[in-house]
Design a protein around this motif. Structure first.
Motif, PDB file in Angstrom:
ATOM      1  N   LYS A  33       0.836  -1.195   0.000  1.00  0.00           N
ATOM      2  CA  LYS A  33       0.000   0.000   0.000  1.00  0.00           C
ATOM      3  C   LYS A  33       0.878   1.255   0.000  1.00  0.00           C
ATOM      4  O   LYS A  33       2.038   1.210   0.392  1.00  0.00           O
ATOM      5  N   ARG A  35       1.409   5.331   1.178  1.00  0.00           N
ATOM      6  CA  ARG A  35       1.083   6.368   2.165  1.00  0.00           C
ATOM      7  C   ARG A  35       1.592   7.680   1.613  1.00  0.00           C
ATOM      8  O   ARG A  35       2.557   7.723   0.860  1.00  0.00           O
ATOM      9  N   TYR A  36       0.930   8.755   2.014  1.00  0.00           N
ATOM     10  CA  TYR A  36       1.281  10.087   1.538  1.00  0.00           C
ATOM     11  C   TYR A  36       1.414  11.045   2.723  1.00  0.00           C
ATOM     12  O   TYR A  36       0.561  11.908   2.922  1.00  0.00           O
TER      13      TYR A  36
END
Length: 67
Positions: A33, A35-36
């Motif tokens: 996944k 993430r930001y």
């Protein structure tokens, strides 16, 4: 921890004339996944003068400011 894929920076100028940068980092986590995380930092050259009123507000707890 993840792997940093890329970083984008956006220049922001406030009404007071301060220059801020908004940095968004793209991170790929081990599970696949993304993430930001976002952070802001000040890029105004030189020192910033803090007025006596601002110092007084910092010294007082918030409940005194509200009352």
């Amino acid at each position: 921890m993840g792997t940093i894929i890329g970083v984008t920076k956006t220049k922001i100028k406030t009404n007071e004339g301060n220059v801020l940068y908004r940095r968004v980092t793209t991170v790929q986590m081990p599970n696949g996944k993304y993430r930001y995380p976002v952070d802001y930092y000040d890029a105004t050259p030189g020192t910033v003068e803090v007025s006596d009123q601002e110092l007084e507000n910092l010294r007082n707890p918030i409940y005194k400011q509200v009352l």
